[in-house]
Design a protein around this motif. Structure first.
Motif, mmCIF file in Angstrom:
data_model
loop_
_atom_site.group_PDB
_atom_site.id
_atom_site.type_symbol
_atom_site.label_atom_id
_atom_site.label_comp_id
_atom_site.label_asym_id
_atom_site.label_seq_id
_atom_site.Cartn_x
_atom_site.Cartn_y
_atom_site.Cartn_z
ATOM 1 N N LEU A 19 26.075 15.479 -18.770
ATOM 2 C CA LEU A 19 24.791 15.381 -18.074
ATOM 3 C C LEU A 19 24.953 14.504 -16.837
ATOM 4 O O LEU A 19 25.500 13.390 -16.924
ATOM 5 N N ILE A 20 24.493 14.991 -15.703
ATOM 6 C CA ILE A 20 24.633 14.224 -14.466
ATOM 7 C C ILE A 20 23.277 13.592 -14.132
ATOM 8 O O ILE A 20 22.216 14.163 -14.380
ATOM 9 N N ASN A 21 23.347 12.371 -13.567
ATOM 10 C CA ASN A 21 22.136 11.679 -13.149
ATOM 11 C C ASN A 21 22.259 11.125 -11.737
ATOM 12 O O ASN A 21 21.474 10.288 -11.317
ATOM 13 N N ARG A 22 23.272 11.585 -10.976
ATOM 14 C CA ARG A 22 23.460 11.186 -9.596
ATOM 15 C C ARG A 22 24.252 12.295 -8.905
ATOM 16 O O ARG A 22 24.834 13.177 -9.568
ATOM 17 N N PRO A 23 24.329 12.290 -7.606
ATOM 18 C CA PRO A 23 25.130 13.328 -6.928
ATOM 19 C C PRO A 23 26.577 13.335 -7.441
ATOM 20 O O PRO A 23 27.240 12.300 -7.507
ATOM 21 N N THR A 24 27.028 14.526 -7.818
ATOM 22 C CA THR A 24 28.345 14.681 -8.439
ATOM 23 C C THR A 24 29.157 15.716 -7.649
ATOM 24 O O THR A 24 28.655 16.819 -7.372
ATOM 25 N N PRO A 25 30.392 15.377 -7.264
ATOM 26 C CA PRO A 25 31.216 16.356 -6.537
ATOM 27 C C PRO A 25 31.669 17.486 -7.467
ATOM 28 O O PRO A 25 31.852 17.299 -8.662
ATOM 29 N N LEU A 26 31.859 18.680 -6.887
ATOM 30 C CA LEU A 26 32.287 19.858 -7.631
ATOM 31 C C LEU A 26 33.719 20.200 -7.245
ATOM 32 O O LEU A 26 34.135 20.019 -6.095
ATOM 33 N N ALA A 27 34.394 20.705 -8.239
ATOM 34 C CA ALA A 27 35.776 21.177 -8.017
ATOM 35 C C ALA A 27 35.867 22.637 -8.420
ATOM 36 O O ALA A 27 35.035 23.135 -9.195
ATOM 37 N N SER A 28 36.828 23.317 -7.915
ATOM 38 C CA SER A 28 37.021 24.725 -8.245
ATOM 39 C C SER A 28 37.302 24.859 -9.735
ATOM 40 O O SER A 28 38.132 24.130 -10.300
ATOM 41 N N GLY A 29 36.579 25.755 -10.378
ATOM 42 C CA GLY A 29 36.735 25.967 -11.812
ATOM 43 C C GLY A 29 35.713 25.207 -12.650
ATOM 44 O O GLY A 29 35.663 25.397 -13.872
#
Length: 236
Positions: free
Chosen positions: A213-223
């Motif tokens: 669960l995220i509660n702040r801006p989270t970077p995304l990665a491929s996959g």
């Protein structure tokens, strides 16, 4: 003669008889004293008899009831004097209403100003220290990325990523989800420099990246796999 005249006549007679009896008693007393000195007993007895008779007559006269009780005089009150009727006086005309000015009230005397020392507020407690896990390094975008729905009502749908993409049930969302567990504006994916960041938009069921669960801006990665409600979306 009326009752008043009879009463006056009898009262006068009563007074005269009383005076005569008194004079007769005085004469009889003097005669008895003279006869007693001359020792004439027969004349003395007659004098004493006259004395007692005059005393008896005076006594009876004084004990007689008063004239007013034997001949009561009926009292008749005088007839009332008729008073002339008062002349008719018209009622006074009402005075015209004139509003009265409010009495002048002097302004209150200002109180002397005494500066009060402001109480020194206690310092607020320090905020609790929250330790967040280190965010993974953003993956540099190589070419165009896409979002592919791998599970849910929209499985098989694929969307190209631009500068940003809104995910949710609202019709104007770039990635529209037919999932009742998703909010109208559930999450937002933005391109920042050379990486994509996912931000939850205050959704009701939360946004998960790779099961976290995220509660702040989270970077995304491929996959990476994004979970919104019953929908799973793969990034790459």
């Amino acid at each position: 003669m009326d009752n008043n005249g009879i009463a006056a006549l009898l009262g006068t007679t009563q007074c005269l008889v009383a005076i005569g009896c008194s004079v007769l008693n005085l004469v009889v007393i003097v005669a008895c004293i003279v006869l007693a000195q001359k020792k004439n007993r027969s004349a003395l007895w007659w004098g004493l008899l006259g004395f007692f008779f005059s005393i008896f007559a005076l006594f009876v006269l004084l004990l007689l009831p008063t004239v007013e009780r034997r001949w009561p005089v009926a009292y008749a009150p005088p007839p009332p004097v008729p008073y002339p009727p008062a002349p008719y006086a018209a009622p006074p005309a009402p005075m015209p209403y004139a509003p009265q000015a409010a009495p002048y009230a002097a302004p209150p005397v200002p109180m002397p100003y005494a500066p009060q020392a402001a109480p020194y507020p206690a310092p607020p407690p320090p905020p609790p220290t929250v330790s967040y896990p280190a965010a993974p390094a953003a993956t540099v975008i190589q070419g165009g990325w896409r979002l592919t729905v791998v599970q849910g009502a929209d499985a098989g749908q694929s969307y190209a990523l631009g500068v940003q993409a809104r995910l949710g049930r609202n019709p104007d969302s770039e990635v529209r989800l037919n999932d009742p567990q998703a909010s109208r504006y559930h999450a937002l994916i933005q391109r920042q420099q050379n990486a994509y960041m996912i931000i939850d938009q205050g959704s009701g069921n939360g946004t998960y990246v790779n099961g976290q669960l995220i509660n702040r801006p989270t970077p995304l990665a491929s996959g990476d796999v994004i979970t919104i409600g019953n929908t799973q979306i793969k990034v790459g």
